[in-house]
Design an enzyme around this catalytic site. Sequence first.
Site, PDB file in Angstrom:
ATOM      1  N   TYR A   1     -21.815  15.985 -31.189  1.00 51.69           N
ATOM      2  CA  TYR A   1     -22.744  14.854 -31.217  1.00 51.69           C
ATOM      3  C   TYR A   1     -23.160  14.391 -32.606  1.00 51.69           C
ATOM      4  CZ  TYR A   1     -22.791  15.472 -26.232  1.00 51.69           C
ATOM      5  OH  TYR A   1     -22.391  15.565 -24.922  1.00 51.69           O
TER       6      TYR A   1
ATOM      7  N   PHE B   1     -33.173  19.599 -20.114  1.00 51.36           N
ATOM      8  CA  PHE B   1     -32.850  18.451 -19.261  1.00 51.36           C
ATOM      9  C   PHE B   1     -31.369  18.165 -19.346  1.00 51.36           C
ATOM     10  CE2 PHE B   1     -34.321  16.984 -23.396  1.00 51.36           C
ATOM     11  CZ  PHE B   1     -33.331  16.132 -23.802  1.00 51.36           C
TER      12      PHE B   1
END
Length: 406
Positions: free
Chosen positions: A125, A406
Site C-alpha cells: 500500500y 476493520f
Amino acid sequence: MSEFSVRAVAEGEQRACLDVLSQALHGKAASDETWAKMAPSWPAAGKFAAFDDHGTPVGIASSFETELTVPGGRKLATAAVDGVGVRADWTRRGILTAMMAAQLEDIAARGLPLAALHASEGVIYGRFGYGAATYGKSVLVERPRARLRDGVGRDGMVRLVSPAEAVECVPALYRRFAGERPGFLARPVMWWPGFFDRIVTGDEGYRVAVHSGSDGDDGFVVYQTIDQRDRQAPERGALLDIREMHAATPGAQAGLWRFLLSVDLVSAVTGRGRPMDEPIAALLTDPRAVNTTEVIDDLWVRLVDVLAALRARTYGTAEPVVLEVLDRQLPGNNGRYVVGPGGVDRTTADAELRLDADTLASLYLGDGLFSDLVTAHRVEVLDAAAVARADVLFHTARAPWCGTFF
C-alpha cells in the site's frame, strides 16, 4: 484474455463481492445464515469492484466512512478501507491498481481528507500513498510471577457481563473513550454487528468484563481462555488471550489488568496490538514478568487532501518548516506547505524537506521522527536545520494507537 472494468458496486451485488474477498483471503463463501447477519454491515456504498466481461466480480475494494482522532484531539472524516482483494485467477493484471485509483478518486470527490486501512502485506500500500502511522506490541505476562504493586488497580470493581448485556453497554462505553489519543477510530453503528456476531456472541468462548469506577462504567475487556494442557503437561494453566481492551482512565486500565491477572488456573495473559506506551511492567512488582514478543504495524493512513489533513492537527513548539510533498496518485496534493504551530498553508517558498505522500502519512499521527526517515532515505533534506524542527512539530508525547480492526 478477458478484459475487466472497474465501477461502483450496485445494490444487490454485495454478496458476490464479499465472496470474492473471502476467496482472496483464503476464507469460505458466506452461508445464507452468515450473510443474513453480515448484510447490514456490508452496504454497497463505498465499494468498488472489478468485473469481467460477463459481469462477474473478480476484485473488490471496500470502505466505510468514520472519524479518526488526529493530534490535538480533532475527529477527522476518514474512509476506512475494510477489504481489498482480487480473485486468484485474475491477479497480476492491474486490477488492484485500477480499483485503488478509483477508490481514492471517489474518496477525494466526497471530500474526505483521510483514508486508513490495516495492511495484509507491508509492501503493497505504500505505492498508493499509505504509510504505517500506528504500531502495536504483543505482550505475554507470566503468572503467578506477575503481581501488581500495592494499591494499583483497586479503585473500582470489575464484573463479567452476558453477551446480551455486552451488546447494550459496550458500544456506549467505547464512545466514552474518544479522547485525544491520535489514531483512535470511531466505530459507526454498522461496525458493531460483525463484532458481536463473530466475537461476543459466537462460539469461540469469548467473555466480556466491564470495569466501574466512581463515575460509573469506564472500561471493558474482551478475552478468551485457551486450554494448553497436553499429555506431557496435564496441569498446565490456560492461556488468557485479550481480544481487545479499552479504558477511559489509567485507573480503569490498571483495574482491568488486575482482574485478568487474578483469574484462576491461568499460566499467562497475552494481548496482541496493545499500545506501545501501555505501562504494564510499571504496574508490577517484577517488571520482568512482562515480555514484548512482537511489534507490528497497525493502522496505515493516507492523506487524501494534504492541506486539509495538515490543518486539522496541532503541532509542537518550533519554528515553521517548508515541506514539499510528491503525490503520484493525487497530483493535486503536489506542492509546498509551510507547517508551524500557528497553522499550515501552501507556499511558494523554497522547500526545506521533500518527501512522498506515503512518508508524510507515516509521520502524520505523531509516530516516528523525520530524522529517522532521513537516515532511511525517505526524506530528502534541502536544509539540514529543518530536520530537528520537523521532529518537534510533528512528534506527539502520547503514542498514536488505533485499537480497532476493520
